[in-house]
Design a protein around this motif. Structure first.
Motif, PDB file in Angstrom:
ATOM      1  N   TRP A  84       0.816  -1.130   0.023  1.00  0.00           N
ATOM      2  CA  TRP A  84      -0.010   0.352   0.139  1.00  0.00           C
ATOM      3  C   TRP A  84       0.938   1.373  -0.018  1.00  0.00           C
ATOM      4  O   TRP A  84       0.709   2.177  -0.873  1.00  0.00           O
ATOM      5  CB  TRP A  84      -0.893  -0.121   1.300  1.00  0.00           C
ATOM      6  N   TRP A 209      -8.874   8.356  -8.396  1.00  0.00           N
ATOM      7  CA  TRP A 209      -8.325   7.430  -7.180  1.00  0.00           C
ATOM      8  C   TRP A 209      -9.161   6.136  -6.939  1.00  0.00           C
ATOM      9  O   TRP A 209      -8.787   5.284  -6.656  1.00  0.00           O
ATOM     10  CB  TRP A 209      -8.372   8.433  -5.754  1.00  0.00           C
ATOM     11  N   ARG A 213      -7.426   2.829  -6.993  1.00  0.00           N
ATOM     12  CA  ARG A 213      -7.520   1.921  -5.639  1.00  0.00           C
ATOM     13  C   ARG A 213      -7.975   0.499  -6.006  1.00  0.00           C
ATOM     14  O   ARG A 213      -7.926  -0.355  -5.420  1.00  0.00           O
ATOM     15  CB  ARG A 213      -8.412   2.768  -4.594  1.00  0.00           C
ATOM     16  N   TRP A 216      -5.591  -1.343  -7.566  1.00  0.00           N
ATOM     17  CA  TRP A 216      -4.371  -1.846  -6.663  1.00  0.00           C
ATOM     18  C   TRP A 216      -5.071  -3.246  -6.068  1.00  0.00           C
ATOM     19  O   TRP A 216      -4.367  -4.418  -5.695  1.00  0.00           O
ATOM     20  CB  TRP A 216      -4.303  -0.883  -5.675  1.00  0.00           C
ATOM     21  N   GLU A 259     -12.241   0.271   1.607  1.00  0.00           N
ATOM     22  CA  GLU A 259     -11.755   1.582   1.419  1.00  0.00           C
ATOM     23  C   GLU A 259     -12.905   2.330   1.241  1.00  0.00           C
ATOM     24  O   GLU A 259     -14.068   1.872   0.486  1.00  0.00           O
ATOM     25  CB  GLU A 259     -10.870   1.827   0.378  1.00  0.00           C
TER      26      GLU A 259
END
Length: 442
Positions: A84, A209, A213, A216, A259
């Protein structure tokens, strides 16, 4: 140390780590229901040293709350945090790493109670002080990492010459009230990015973002489709927040957020820096007050998601036509807490242990985590050891034998293909390093 051995490398392993292939395998597993898999995996966490035993501890972990981790869980957690951090501070965007205090002496009126910190109380202090005075003086434990970043905004804003955008990344412990109604604080490991940008680009940056994310999380997933995003409904937005997005994981018991991304507007900055409006103006041509985007991740729940996502169940027929299940934690090579297990085959035990010890030291120097299976004195067959290492998520099992003493050859078994290959001991570090690097680039 092993330069006198004869080189003979057979490299027919499937090189690299493919989540696409793994995903197909996962859907071809046995007929177990999702809840059955949940119970199997939670017990597996305890048996294979990811978390400490005990019903209460398992329940904490299942809720996404910090629990007592075993050695493998501790290393897995560190690997997730490292990846991260690397994704944030190593990105092309300008992100600064920060570290803020876990407690605050800000009075309740200073933040309007919006930060929601549970208080840490010492019994002897309660006896000595008036209760109201004690509540005023006692430090508050943070419930998120946002306030610490906002407090550091002006110094970093001046550092970048008041140019936007930029961000602050931080990981650390936070405390949230228990969901059981007891009012006791529970510890959560958070990972946070606070992004400062111009008001006219804040919506585009939030979209950026969200894509980053979600990409990811899916990068490390065996079944990427289990990770998804959804916009928060307007009635769940508070204060100056104009938009929010959740990144979710589909657990057997339902979807849970990993998240939360919010466009918080300029409310926090104006609240924090009353009377200092001129210091908040950017130099982007319009002299506007930056908008704040927050990305808040729960690392404990994220670790749980990666473990659930990596579980493979293979049905196979054993002796006497009994059906057995092979359980494999096919964790991504970058996240797997142990990359290599070292074991001993047939041969002189003392000499073979010396070879294993030398190889273990070389792996450590190459920063490749290894499990010293050669110290195991239990009467386990090689097949039993392979099953154990599969459940631990170990990528490769290396067996040294009398053949190693004679020619330098070892047997290497892959967790993902179960193929056993023969290669020269001097090639191991290079092979493992290239394997992990290839998985990082996928």
């Amino acid at each position: 140390m092993f330069s006198h051995f004869v080189r003979n490398v057979n490299s027919s392993f499937a090189f690299g780590w493919s989540s696409r292939v793994g995903h197909q395998t996962r859907r071809c597993c046995g007929p177990s229901t999702d809840l059955d898999q949940s119970r199997i995996l939670l017990q597996l966490f305890v048996d294979r040293h990811f978390i400490s035993p005990g019903h209460a501890n398992v329940e904490l972990f299942k809720r996404g709350v910090f629990c007592s981790y075993g050695p493998l869980g501790t290393q897995l957690r560190e690997n997730v945090l490292r990846q991260w951090w690397s994704s944030m501070t190593g990105s092309k965007e300008q992100v600064f790493g920060i570290k803020t205090s876990i407690s605050s002496n800000v009075s309740p009126d200073a933040d309007g109670g919006r930060w929601g910190h549970p208080r840490l109380q010492q019994p002897k202090d309660v006896r000595m002080l008036d209760p109201h005075m004690f509540l005023q003086r006692s430090p508050k434990l943070r419930s998120n990492l946002i306030q610490g970043a906002v407090e550091q905004f002006i110094p970093l804003f001046e550092l970048v010459n008041k140019k936007l955008p930029f961000g602050m990344a931080e990981t650390g412990r936070c405390f949230q009230l228990s969901e059981d109604g007891s009012g006791c604080p529970e510890e959560v490991t958070q990972a946070s990015l606070i992004w400062f940008c111009s008001p006219r680009t804040s919506s585009q940056w939030l979209d950026h973002w969200v894509r980053q994310r979600l990409r990811w999380w899916r990068k490390f997933a065996l079944a990427p489709s289990d990770f998804s995003s959804i916009d928060l409904p307007q009635d769940e937005l508070e204060g100056s927040v104009s938009r929010g997005v959740k990144i979710l994981y589909k657990f057997p018991w339902g979807q849970e957020p990993l998240e939360i991304l919010l466009n918080r507007g300029d409310g926090e900055l104006l609240q924090m820096y009353k009377g200092f409006r001129s210091k908040l103006l950017s130099r982007d041509g319009r002299k506007s007050i930056p908008h704040v985007l927050s990305i808040t991740g729960n690392i404990d729940r994220g670790l749980l998601a990666f473990l659930f996502n990596s579980l493979l169940l293979h049905n196979r027929e054993a002796a006497k036509q009994k059906l057995q299940q092979r359980k494999v934690l096919k964790l991504h090579p970058l996240l797997a807490p142990v990359k290599v297990a070292l074991g001993i085959g047939r041969g002189a035990t003392t000499e073979l242990r010396q070879v294993c010890e030398g190889l273990l030291q070389e792996l450590k120097e190459a920063k490749i985590s290894a499990w010293s299976g050669y110290l195991d004195t239990s009467a386990s067959t090689l097949e039993q050891l392979n099953s154990k290492y599969d459940e631990m998520g170990i990528l490769f099992n290396v067996v040294v034998s009398e053949n190693t003493l004679e020619s330098g050859l070892v047997q290497v078994r892959s967790r993902d293909t179960t193929i056993k290959e023969t290669m020269h001991i001097s090639e191991l570090n290079n092979f493992f390093g290239r394997y992990i690097s290839a998985a990082d680039k996928m």
